[in-house]
Design an enzyme around this catalytic site. Structure first.
Site, short mmCIF file in Angstrom:
data_model
loop_
_atom_site.label_atom_id
_atom_site.label_comp_id
_atom_site.label_asym_id
_atom_site.label_seq_id
_atom_site.Cartn_x
_atom_site.Cartn_y
_atom_site.Cartn_z
N ARG A 171 -0.03 -1.50 0.18
CA ARG A 171 0.16 -0.42 0.24
C ARG A 171 1.13 1.19 -0.04
O ARG A 171 0.00 2.49 -0.64
CB ARG A 171 -1.50 -0.35 1.08
N GLU A 227 4.86 -12.54 14.79
CA GLU A 227 4.75 -12.35 15.93
C GLU A 227 4.96 -13.78 16.10
O GLU A 227 5.86 -14.90 17.11
CB GLU A 227 2.79 -12.72 15.91
O1 LIG Z 1 3.82 -2.35 11.69
P1 LIG Z 1 3.05 -3.31 10.79
O2 LIG Z 1 3.05 -4.81 12.66
O3 LIG Z 1 4.82 -4.14 10.33
O4 LIG Z 1 2.57 -3.65 10.17
C1 LIG Z 1 2.41 -2.99 8.60
C2 LIG Z 1 2.14 -3.31 8.51
O5 LIG Z 1 1.47 -4.23 7.49
C3 LIG Z 1 0.26 -4.31 6.54
O6 LIG Z 1 1.14 -4.57 5.15
P2 LIG Z 1 0.65 -6.23 5.24
O7 LIG Z 1 1.98 -6.16 5.60
O8 LIG Z 1 0.05 -6.75 5.56
O9 LIG Z 1 0.71 -6.37 3.82
P3 LIG Z 1 0.30 -5.79 2.12
O10 LIG Z 1 -0.01 -4.45 2.54
O11 LIG Z 1 0.90 -6.54 0.96
O12 LIG Z 1 -1.00 -6.71 2.01
C4 LIG Z 1 0.65 -2.73 5.73
O13 LIG Z 1 0.12 -2.19 4.73
C5 LIG Z 1 1.87 -2.92 6.58
O14 LIG Z 1 3.09 -2.70 5.49
N1 LIG Z 2 -5.25 -3.66 11.35
C1 LIG Z 2 -4.78 -3.05 10.44
N2 LIG Z 2 -5.51 -3.05 9.37
C2 LIG Z 2 -4.58 -2.52 7.71
N3 LIG Z 2 -3.22 -3.26 7.69
C3 LIG Z 2 -2.93 -3.44 8.91
N4 LIG Z 2 -1.65 -4.19 9.16
C4 LIG Z 2 -1.17 -4.53 9.78
N5 LIG Z 2 -2.98 -4.34 11.04
C5 LIG Z 2 -3.36 -4.10 9.47
#
Ligand SMILES: O=P(O)(O)OC[C@H]1O[C@H](OP(=O)(O)OP(=O)(O)O)[C@H](O)[C@@H]1O
Ligand SMILES: Nc1ncnc2[nH]cnc12
Length: 224
Positions: free
Chosen positions: A111, A148
């Site tokens: 994202r 985790e």
């Molecule tokens: O602060 P954290 O606990 O590290 O989590 C935050 C990350 O999690 C989500 O991405 P995700 O890993 O879901 O990947 P995606 O955007 O490819 O769905 C979000 O867009 C951040 O990159």
């Molecule tokens: N609660 C949440 N919503 C969207 N993206 C996430 N990545 C980690 N936690 C999330």
């Protein structure tokens, strides 16, 4: 209207995205907890009551129990359906970083790839994607980080960021801070100066900001 989690759990699953109507300025019926405006964001905009922040907060849809039970998923795809909220999101970042001598905007998959490129274009910086493993075709530098359960990894092309580059790291959201922290370490390993990290949303309960130590983080809205 605010709904309790128990009443939401009786609802049928959310309809497919194609059937979702564009968000209105009022809070989404799927939201069970409000998003608050970040004091930092308010302080940095010229007007403490900047109406753009409220519109952005209202455009974010919250889906309980996705992708697993207990998670309140902050869905920014509804912000993208609201061109004004999307434009305002980009503008708030551009206004903050335009005069900061940023040479690289590094966006975190996936994202961060939505918000990073328009900011990079507007401030005249390069855009560099930080990707999940085995996605980049060239030589990469990697950084592992703990989840985790287990570990994950992010990668960047060697040579995309040069020593001395002044970098802004962009993602949609900070939760535990693991992803952002790994991205910063990766960039620092190649000799870049990470000027600031910026996200649209922070989940303060998960204390991701603490993981960053004294590295600056700017967010627009906080999920409370
Ligand atoms: O602060 P954290 O606990 O590290 O989590 C935050 C990350 O999690 C989500 O991405 P995700 O890993 O879901 O990947 P995606 O955007 O490819 O769905 C979000 O867009 C951040 O990159
Ligand atoms: N609660 C949440 N919503 C969207 N993206 C996430 N990545 C980690 N936690 C999330």
């Amino acid at each position: 209207m605010l709904l309790s989690l128990s009443s939401l759990s009786l609802r049928p699953p959310s309809p497919p995205l194609l059937f979702i109507s564009p968000p209105k300025p009022s809070p989404s019926p799927l939201r069970s907890r409000p998003l608050s405006l970040s004091r930092r964001a308010m302080a940095s905009s010229s007007n403490e009551e900047d109406p753009r922040l409220q519109r952005i907060a209202s455009s974010i849809r919250v889906i309980p129990n996705f992708p697993k039970p207990g998670v309140m998923f902050q869905d920014i795809t509804t912000t993208l359906l609201d061109p004004k909220a999307f434009r305002d999101t980009i503008d708030l970042f551009v206004e903050r970083y335009r005069e900061k001598g940023i040479t690289v905007v590094a966006g975190i998959e996936a994202r961060g790839f939505i918000f990073g490129p328009p900011i990079a274009l507007d401030i005249g910086a390069k855009f560099v994607p930080i990707r999940k493993p085995k996605k980049l075709p060239g030589e990469v530098i990697s950084e592992e980080y703990t989840l985790e359960y287990g570990t994950d990894k992010i990668e960047m092309h060697v040579g995309a960021v040069q020593p001395g580059d002044r970098v802004l790291v962009i993602d949609d959201l900070i939760a535990t801070g693991g992803t952002l922290c790994a991205a910063i370490k990766l960039l620092e390993r190649v000799g870049a100066e990470v000027v600031e990290s910026a996200c649209v949303i922070e989940l303060p309960e998960l204390k991701g900001r603490d993981k960053l130590g004294d590295r600056p983080l700017f967010v627009l809205v906080k999920a409370v």
